[in-house]
Scaffold this active site. Structure first.
Site, PDB file in Angstrom:
ATOM      1  N   GLU A  37      88.651  45.397  35.808  1.00 48.76           N
ATOM      2  CA  GLU A  37      87.501  44.504  35.600  1.00 48.76           C
ATOM      3  C   GLU A  37      86.747  44.771  34.300  1.00 48.76           C
ATOM      4  OE1 GLU A  37      85.159  44.768  39.162  1.00 48.76           O
ATOM      5  OE2 GLU A  37      86.594  43.641  40.348  1.00 48.76           O
TER       6      GLU A  37
ATOM      7  N   GLU B  94      92.008  40.907  44.094  1.00 49.86           N
ATOM      8  CA  GLU B  94      91.109  41.434  45.120  1.00 49.86           C
ATOM      9  C   GLU B  94      90.487  40.252  45.844  1.00 49.86           C
ATOM     10  OE1 GLU B  94      88.270  44.195  43.457  1.00 49.86           O
ATOM     11  OE2 GLU B  94      89.793  45.314  42.344  1.00 49.86           O
TER      12      GLU B  94
ATOM     13  N   ARG C 224      81.105  54.252  36.942  1.00 49.54           N
ATOM     14  CA  ARG C 224      82.379  53.844  36.350  1.00 49.54           C
ATOM     15  C   ARG C 224      82.148  53.006  35.084  1.00 49.54           C
ATOM     16  NH1 ARG C 224      84.759  49.027  40.359  1.00 49.54           N
ATOM     17  NH2 ARG C 224      82.839  47.826  40.460  1.00 49.54           N
TER      18      ARG C 224
ATOM     19  N   GLU D 287      80.820  52.515  47.316  1.00 55.97           N
ATOM     20  CA  GLU D 287      81.215  51.276  47.997  1.00 55.97           C
ATOM     21  C   GLU D 287      81.408  51.451  49.495  1.00 55.97           C
ATOM     22  OE1 GLU D 287      84.642  49.909  45.821  1.00 55.97           O
ATOM     23  OE2 GLU D 287      83.422  48.988  44.246  1.00 55.97           O
TER      24      GLU D 287
ATOM     25  N   HIS E 101      81.240  48.450  51.770  1.00 49.67           N
ATOM     26  CA  HIS E 101      82.140  47.330  51.482  1.00 49.67           C
ATOM     27  C   HIS E 101      83.246  47.313  52.546  1.00 49.67           C
ATOM     28  CE1 HIS E 101      85.011  44.751  49.480  1.00 49.67           C
ATOM     29  NE2 HIS E 101      84.214  44.588  48.450  1.00 49.67           N
TER      30      HIS E 101
END
Lengths: 644, 644, 644
Positions: A142, A312, A103, A360, A363
């Site tokens: 982000e 988040e 990303r 992820e 996570h």
């Protein structure tokens, strides 16, 4: 404060959506962020759009009275777009292409990507801009994550040359400002100027600093392009989700264009990954550092006129730190209430459900990948009920502000002059010491109004704004400067006039290994400082001295100046003296306890593993939540006595 | 000894020059280096020259009786030149271009840059070659700084192929010499040979060694091109300013073409950056290692037939080490007198004034950027007065020499065979141990005449020159060899005949972690060695043994051989035995004291923080400076008793 | 067991060959490997062949009854071939060409190199395929050495795309299997898929895993091409020499195509270079870790249906580890007999004689470069005589197997989720703990038949094969799973159904810093685990608990599950319990002693520096070699009592 979650309906069969929405609502969640990273699902190939799934997701969530935060998907341009316009990709410092496959694979200076970013934003806004269920828009995701603010692409080079031309108008100005006579670095034209990577030894610091400023500006202008489109189509709040520890662009500048600033708070990941000592990393491995989230709460609150939230919030173990423990029971609740106490309007958990595939997959979510409920989710339900009991969470006016400045960080990164120097760490150590005196802090930029504070602490401020000393004097605001303050001009030169020159003389400075402790005698006790010292001469001003006679701490009428990097004990001693002198009330706290005042309430948080007694600092029988003994990882809340 | 300074008039308004020159003269300075890095000011674009400022600077300095050391500006080709001839830039080991934007951005193998170097040198010499105020010319600046001796450019590749052809004449010779039958590395033509970077695993060590030799030769021939032009136009002394810790080209070879060798001495930076222990870095953080500058004084003195000086002496904190403390008061004086005691003709301080812009703005000068005088400058004035009192500073003939050899360094870098091995560090440990026995040392190459020494120590000498043992025997010079001596041929092969074969048998060698101490019993005391051992068999020769019975130290009639890396205590013990046996007088010194003999004087230096009593080693009442108690960072000087 | 050596006749004058062969035979050597790396000597330029030297070498060796192991020379394509076909060279992860100049400079995906590999193999086999003196063929050399399994060349990219197309048939399958909806990673065609290097942050783990699988497959298919040609021309045994610590391709898959697996055993180099503690590296610096060679013996034995050998045995100090000590006297003998005890058919020493040139000139041989005999060679002679006394060395059937799986290693490397996690180290710790219980172990893949074992230990097995639990139940084989077992699907996703779901619930997992010890109370003693824990919920199953109540070790009827990374003491305690319960006899061994059972014999090895008494574990008076007190680095051998 409202609760929310980050949801990716495209990861799950439609058949699960309705029950997910139902469960969210039941837990007390009222807002849901969607659409992030979904470009390949919205537009699987050029101009072929798939809206059905997204329409359906909005409808399903809305059915359960959940409000939507919609994202622009620009953090993940799909493969077909990269293949069509390969120049979208950024180049790293070694001039290697940062390839598709994860990303944030774009260069902020790619004009063609800017065009695509506006195109997809327009398309989304045309479709959903007036949708009443969408209460907020998040731009991208982000900025800066994975070191993506800087790019060394040919487009960045061209854009940097233009940026320099606008700033300096002619090349003589630039040569003079950068001091290019040094080492025959003089340029004849702006087109000759390259990006400051891969030089034989370090590039000119002024060159590097302008590149950092330019790179930050590119983020802001990229964001503004989306913001302008959103505003043209929608009245919803505009936000972006920032991160912790990220300093590669100026967050104050970003915040100016947003309605509400948000950030992504991962206390355990940040602790494990950061600069804390091994002892601290072990001690707080399941709670996070007591001040890390708070620091960012206080910072981002002041980036966007006081409106902010957590986009988040870590709900369990993450996947990206060197070590990834599970939070202690109670911490998800505690972190949420810490945000509330700092004035957050919003706290959203990332992610609703652990995704079983992709980068992820390790996570945690509020639910695991097999849809079993987690400890985190149970605590969300509990928080929701506690928040119901707290009527007002209005932010208090704080007496103390800490000055944190992005360009200062860049300057001191470019030439730290000592391996141990770390601007952000120094600021954090000042912050944590102030918090352990029981104070509630604002974090501000040098451009903020300081007149409302009794004390403004600048742990290091290389460039002193022209009117700062004057303004402080007028407002009767005490300034405390840390080392290296006033040591540079904004052009990255040593100033011809030292700003404190009337009062004391800056001789030189030195960086020292941490083991080279310098002794300071204060009130007949020995304290130590480390790793940095400004060597100063002053006459006729009261000061505390190093054992070799040089001033370590100068008491001027208008400001104080600390000429070294203090140990915790030294800084605590100095701040106790100072706050006492100017009438700020303090309460020394255990290393695991922190308190935070809202306008009406006081919150106390226990980041430790043991029950702690806080009865000395609380009035009896006024607890709204908890009591005078705080459980491990527990919270107590009481009404603040007004004549404190 | 004369004093000087490094001055950059182009960095300052002309209005300051006259006063600067006046102040220099007042401090006792008589020589000023200028012109370095000034290409863009001399020739701002192709063939457009600006001479007025430089003419004026020379005139102004000369007015105050200051003599000029003029520099060729080739360390910093300006941007217009790089844009015109991009191939000037070197390539790093990863084949990335080392870009414009700092300094030393050129490849020694660029024929076009050679042409430019000759052109600008010619132009300068045509203008100033006969100027009587210019007493010296410096070529370029610090060859090798920022790892610039090697370049992996296409031009370097071509030049390397030619160099190999000249050396080997035909490819069969090269294949045989390199042992290319190993791993099918055989070449059919010289054009097939690439530079030894980016190979899958390490390249053939003979290939790497020839590349190191070639790269060193390129520096020498680049320098010679300038030297030849200077000599053709001027009778002034030619010099180049070398650095400390730099071993990537052969400084003996460079020295041959110069009239006077100079080097740049930064004791605090070198200590902090180097291999010293944490304890030493703390202990001497404000004085530097007592032997580091001395080692280079003794080395460079013998590079150019005894004529040498310090071109850049640290006057305060520097900007480039991991930590950059301020020198202790007295150290600038001490460093200068240490240079004088080692026979320096010249000591020049870098820089006159701290520059407020560019990469080195945090580097101290004799004056700070606001033109305030520094402690360093005050000590320069003091030194100048002391030097006036010392009539003769003629160099003594030393009894002991240490052999330091650049190709040995390259060979042992290419295949260290053990992570702990470090040729330069081993030599330095031998040097410091000899110095702590109160000895004055010469550092020499294997090509130097050894006949004038009683003892020549070769801490490690992989290739033993053919006549060395024979010459030593004839001259009655004792040789002491350290580990790995004689282990290789100059072709980087294991010799078919071990040079010490008549006497003892070299079985094999082993590298060990530092914690794997090997015990040695000597005179009923236990000593230790570490990290390396040659395993040897010998019969009928007296030797000291490791605890497992293998010889650790062999006493041959003509030479001694130490088969291991000794601890300080072991080496001291061995050297005490040896010097006693061959009649060299020693004085064991405190770790902070060093002494140095000139022909007539003895200097004692105190690198420590406490007063030390040296009355045991000094005759009474003969002090020219100081006394029998040396202050912290102080110096004492007395007339040497002749029948010592 | 036969003894051998690795010989490079082309490195030596022909005049030495006959005496070399004579000496080999005298030492007890019967097989000699030649031809490795000799391409440039066989074919110095395209289609010009030199056979005389190789013919002569074969004849000379055969004259002394030495049998030949002939190598294909493909690990070192000569320079003329690289110049002709530059695309042979691999690219590293940064997309830089890995240049000619050492070895293994080829990309497994280069079709043109495949063609050359087949061509030279065919040529060699046409010439020597029927030669009766060649009893074995070795393909290439040490696949994977110097990180050469992966290549990031355009050819590798194309081949990877094809490999994916064969695996997934259509792009939708791939997108689903990889979970490409995450972060908009969806592809439209296989041609869009790049290699997973240089992405902005980590690539999709499924993408990375498929690339690892593809890269491993390329090695196997490269090897198969040579194997097929050899089989077509020869009936000799086909082998390849693998390495220690190499896990970048699937050695089980390689073994399938070979007749006999061999590997290269360098105990001292592996210890110094590996993960052992500083204490262990010091303790065993001259003997190697007692279990490292054994681990690989037990692993490779099961890669090729039980036929295996040591192709390269360290005979003295090597040249490639961080530190390179000399083996203790006796270790060459001990290492050889350890191999014999594990069932090796063959042990060959690398190299016959130290080569005085090239990259490995500091690597010891049985003779040094000056042809002096070494301690290693003396021990070879001794081993040869001992082996004469041992009639049968038939491998025993072992009761215990350890499951070691290459794809598991790749998966857990790609997402370790905790810095301390290391799959290979965990397996090794299980192995060493089992060995210290006196057990003889088989190492097997998840595809091997487990029915013959009483106990199969899988230290971690992310993907549980479908029938494993069922097969174990049928065979009454006890399974012990370590942490993370069952946590993934073979597609690198979290499984929708946890494989142990019927029995216990996997909640989540956490990685911890090593200092964050978790307490476990077992039999009233405190034990610790570290760095990893699966957090589990189970009801109604007997289990041992962490101090916070979560199960640490689950006793199921069919299997046991350990939810954490155990310390040695914990694992020993658990394994003692378990082996006792299922009737496996154990003997706790000193840390320096290991034993190994063949069908009829028991071998005991002392890896320590002191005499150890093993009389408690041995019957009296039955020693074939050694006795009940084992010398430092000594061996004892006795006939195993059958009713043990």
């Amino acid at each position: 404060m409202k609760l929310g979650t980050c949801y990716y309906p495209e990861h799950w069969p439609e058949s699960m959506w309705d029950n997910d929405a139902y469960t969210m609502a039941k837990l007390g969640i009222t807002q849901v962020r969607i659409g992030e990273f979904s470009w390949s699902r919205i537009e699987p190939s050029r101009n072929k759009f798939q809206w059905a799934w997204l329409d359906k997701a909005i409808t399903t969530l809305s059915k359960h009275n959940l409000k939507i935060i919609m994202c622009t998907p620009t953090a993940t341009p799909p493969k077909w777009l990269i293949d069509e316009i390969p120049e979208i990709l950024a180049l790293n410092e070694a001039n290697q292409t940062r390839k598709f496959g994860s990303r944030r694979h774009y260069c902020f200076s790619s004009k063609n990507y800017r065009k695509e970013s506006r195109r997809i934003t327009n398309i989304l806004l045309n479709r959903y801009g007036k949708n009443p269920n969408i209460i907020s828009w998040q731009t991208d995701n982000e900025y800066g994550c994975h070191n993506t603010v800087v790019s060394f692409s040919p487009m960045a080079e061209k854009a940097f040359q233009k940026w320099l031309q606008v700033k300096y108008i002619n090349i003589e100005n630039l040569n003079k400002s950068w001091g290019n006579v040094f080492w025959s670095q003089e340029y004849n034209t702006f087109e000759q100027i390259l990006l400051p990577n891969n030089t034989v030894t370090e590039a000119n610091p002024a060159h590097s600093l302008d590149f950092r400023r330019f790179s930050s500006d590119q983020v802001i202008s990229f964001n503004n392009e989306q913001v302008n489109i959103i505003r043209a189509h929608s009245d919803s709040l505009i936000t972006h989700n920032c991160m912790g520890h990220f300093t590669s662009f100026d967050h104050y500048a970003l915040g100016e264009s947003l309605d509400i600033m948000t950030w992504d708070s991962y206390p355990l990941g940040f602790l494990d990954q950061g600069w804390s000592t091994e002892k601290e990393k072990l001690q707080w491995m399941r709670s996070g550092h007591p001040d890390f989230a708070a620091f960012h709460h206080d910072l981002y609150r002041n980036c966007s006129k006081g409106r902010w939230g957590v986009m988040e919030q870590q709900p369990g173990a993450v996947n990206w730190a060197p070590n990834n423990p599970t939070p202690a029971n109670g911490m998800v609740k505690l972190w949420t209430l810490e945000a509330a106490a700092h004035g957050a309007e919003y706290c959203s958990y990332f992610r609703w459900r652990q995704v079983p595939f992709g980068q992820e997959q390790n996570h945690a979510g509020l639910f695991d990948s097999r849809n079993e409920i987690s400890q985190g989710a149970l605590e969300v339900a509990e928080v929701s009920s506690i928040l119901g009991k707290l009527k007002s969470l209005e932010t208090a006016s704080n007496e103390v502000a800490l000055m944190f400045d992005y360009p200062s960080k860049w300057m001191l990164d470019i030439q730290p002059q000592g391996n141990e120097w770390n601007y952000e760490k120094l600021c954090f150590e000042f912050y944590t010491t102030l918090r352990r005196l029981g104070l509630s802090i604002d974090i501000i930029s040098p451009d903020h109004d300081i007149s409302k504070y009794k004390l403004v602490v600048a742990p290091s401020l290389p460039v002193i704004p022209i009117n700062l000393l004057q303004n402080a004097k007028i407002a009767n605001t005490k300034l405390l400067f840390g080392p290296r303050s006033g040591s540079k001009t904004s052009e990255y030169q040593i100033p011809p006039e030292y700003p404190f020159n009337r009062d004391f003389q800056f001789i030189k400075s030195e960086s020292l290994r941490d083991s080279a402790s310098l002794k300071i005698n204060m009130n007949d006790k020995i304290y130590y400082s480390k790793n940095w010292r400004d060597i100063i001469e002053c006459k006729g001003i009261n000061n505390i001295k190093f054992s070799d006679g040089h001033p370590a701490y100068i008491h001027h009428v208008d400001y104080d100046y600390l000429a070294t990097w203090p140990t915790y004990e030294l800084l605590k001693g100095l701040l106790l003296n100072l706050t006492k002198k100017i009438g700020i009330k303090t309460t020394c706290l255990d290393e695991n306890i922190r308190i935070r005042h809202t306008k009406d309430l006081t919150f106390a948080f226990n980041y430790g593993d043991e029950i702690l007694d806080i009865s000395k600092m609380t009035p009896e029988n006024k607890f709204i939540y908890g009591g005078s003994k705080i459980d491990p990882h527990g919270i107590s809340i009481w009404k603040t006595q007004k004549n404190k």
